[in-house]
Scaffold this motif. Sequence first.
Motif, PDB file in Angstrom:
ATOM      1  N   THR A  91       0.464  -1.184   0.236  1.00  0.00           N
ATOM      2  CA  THR A  91      -0.188   0.819   0.301  1.00  0.00           C
ATOM      3  C   THR A  91       0.645   1.229   0.200  1.00  0.00           C
ATOM      4  OG1 THR A  91      -1.927  -1.601   1.188  1.00  0.00           O
ATOM      5  CG2 THR A  91      -1.979   2.001   1.081  1.00  0.00           C
ATOM      6  N   GLY A  94       2.963   1.483  -2.996  1.00  0.00           N
ATOM      7  CA  GLY A  94       1.478   2.045  -4.380  1.00  0.00           C
ATOM      8  C   GLY A  94       1.546   3.652  -4.021  1.00  0.00           C
ATOM      9  N   THR A  95       1.203   4.505  -2.678  1.00  0.00           N
ATOM     10  CA  THR A  95       0.887   5.388  -2.953  1.00  0.00           C
ATOM     11  C   THR A  95       2.507   6.420  -3.449  1.00  0.00           C
ATOM     12  OG1 THR A  95       0.157   5.466  -0.539  1.00  0.00           O
ATOM     13  CG2 THR A  95       1.064   7.158  -0.500  1.00  0.00           C
ATOM     14  N   ARG A  97       4.792   5.580  -5.799  1.00  0.00           N
ATOM     15  CA  ARG A  97       4.803   5.157  -7.064  1.00  0.00           C
ATOM     16  C   ARG A  97       3.554   6.872  -7.163  1.00  0.00           C
ATOM     17  NH1 ARG A  97       2.520   0.582  -7.728  1.00  0.00           N
ATOM     18  NH2 ARG A  97       0.277   0.843  -7.893  1.00  0.00           N
ATOM     19  N   GLU A  98       2.654   6.302  -6.979  1.00  0.00           N
ATOM     20  CA  GLU A  98       1.750   7.721  -7.601  1.00  0.00           C
ATOM     21  C   GLU A  98       2.025   8.864  -7.191  1.00  0.00           C
ATOM     22  OE1 GLU A  98      -2.428   7.988  -5.745  1.00  0.00           O
ATOM     23  OE2 GLU A  98      -2.468   5.118  -6.257  1.00  0.00           O
ATOM     24  N   LYS A  99       3.200   9.091  -6.049  1.00  0.00           N
ATOM     25  CA  LYS A  99       3.468  10.803  -5.733  1.00  0.00           C
ATOM     26  C   LYS A  99       4.282  10.907  -7.168  1.00  0.00           C
ATOM     27  CE  LYS A  99       1.608  12.322  -1.626  1.00  0.00           C
ATOM     28  NZ  LYS A  99       0.683  13.212  -2.222  1.00  0.00           N
ATOM     29  N   VAL A 101       5.003   9.558  -9.997  1.00  0.00           N
ATOM     30  CA  VAL A 101       4.959   9.931 -11.319  1.00  0.00           C
ATOM     31  C   VAL A 101       4.429  11.154 -11.436  1.00  0.00           C
ATOM     32  CG1 VAL A 101       3.005   9.389 -12.781  1.00  0.00           C
ATOM     33  CG2 VAL A 101       3.751   7.404 -11.910  1.00  0.00           C
ATOM     34  N   ASN A 102       3.309  11.813 -10.506  1.00  0.00           N
ATOM     35  CA  ASN A 102       3.129  12.908 -10.283  1.00  0.00           C
ATOM     36  C   ASN A 102       4.621  14.136 -10.150  1.00  0.00           C
ATOM     37  OD1 ASN A 102       1.831  15.288 -10.289  1.00  0.00           O
ATOM     38  ND2 ASN A 102       0.696  15.132  -8.280  1.00  0.00           N
ATOM     39  N   TYR A 103       5.289  14.056  -9.481  1.00  0.00           N
ATOM     40  CA  TYR A 103       6.265  14.633  -9.305  1.00  0.00           C
ATOM     41  C   TYR A 103       7.143  14.312 -10.181  1.00  0.00           C
ATOM     42  CZ  TYR A 103      10.879  15.846  -6.855  1.00  0.00           C
ATOM     43  OH  TYR A 103      12.596  16.574  -6.877  1.00  0.00           O
ATOM     44  N   GLU A 105       6.282  14.431 -13.799  1.00  0.00           N
ATOM     45  CA  GLU A 105       5.802  15.125 -14.213  1.00  0.00           C
ATOM     46  C   GLU A 105       5.783  16.671 -14.495  1.00  0.00           C
ATOM     47  OE1 GLU A 105       1.336  13.331 -14.365  1.00  0.00           O
ATOM     48  OE2 GLU A 105       2.082  11.818 -15.562  1.00  0.00           O
TER      49      GLU A 105
END
Length: 188
Positions: A91, A94-95, A97-99, A101-103, A105
């Motif tokens: 979990t 996963g958090t 990974r999302e951060k 990807v956002n960072y 980008e």
Amino acid sequence: MAEVQNYQRGYPMLAAFQSSESSFSIYRSFDYLHSRVILNLQDELRDLEEGLSELDKQDHAQPGRQKCVTSRLHDLKVAKRKGLTCSERSTLLGTIREKLVNYDEIIIKTRELNAFQRPSKRDYRSLRTWFYNVNPLGHESEGLFVKRKEDLITLRHGREWAGFDGWIEDCVRKLPKKWSRVGQLPPP
């Protein structure tokens, strides 16, 4: 395209002006805001990184849980024994990974924005002069972007002709006014 003055006063007229000539395509880059967002995400990721490291240390130190650090499958089996569908580590990753990807980008987009050129003095002066003469926007704070020269970028692609264009404009400006009207140029 219709004449700029034929557009409704406000954003329609400002957009018409800024799109009428590539040298007027000057906009804010929001460098400061990009930096703030990047720094905030960076610290959030640092915090998540510390949390992952702490979780790994706890599992490594706890008898029967050392394999959770060396095997994702074992980590999942331990979580299922507790009635969970995925492990705390999974979990958390996963958090992260999302951060990330956002960072990533935002970092990439900011680098791309930083590659944009700053408007030439002449282009900036033209936009600012038109803006102050026409005053297209009704609220003063909405037009403040024109004063933020250090934060402006141009969409104009390349400036290889900028010097030549400026020289021609200066020459035309120095001509007597009676010659500068179309059809009234001096004979060759």
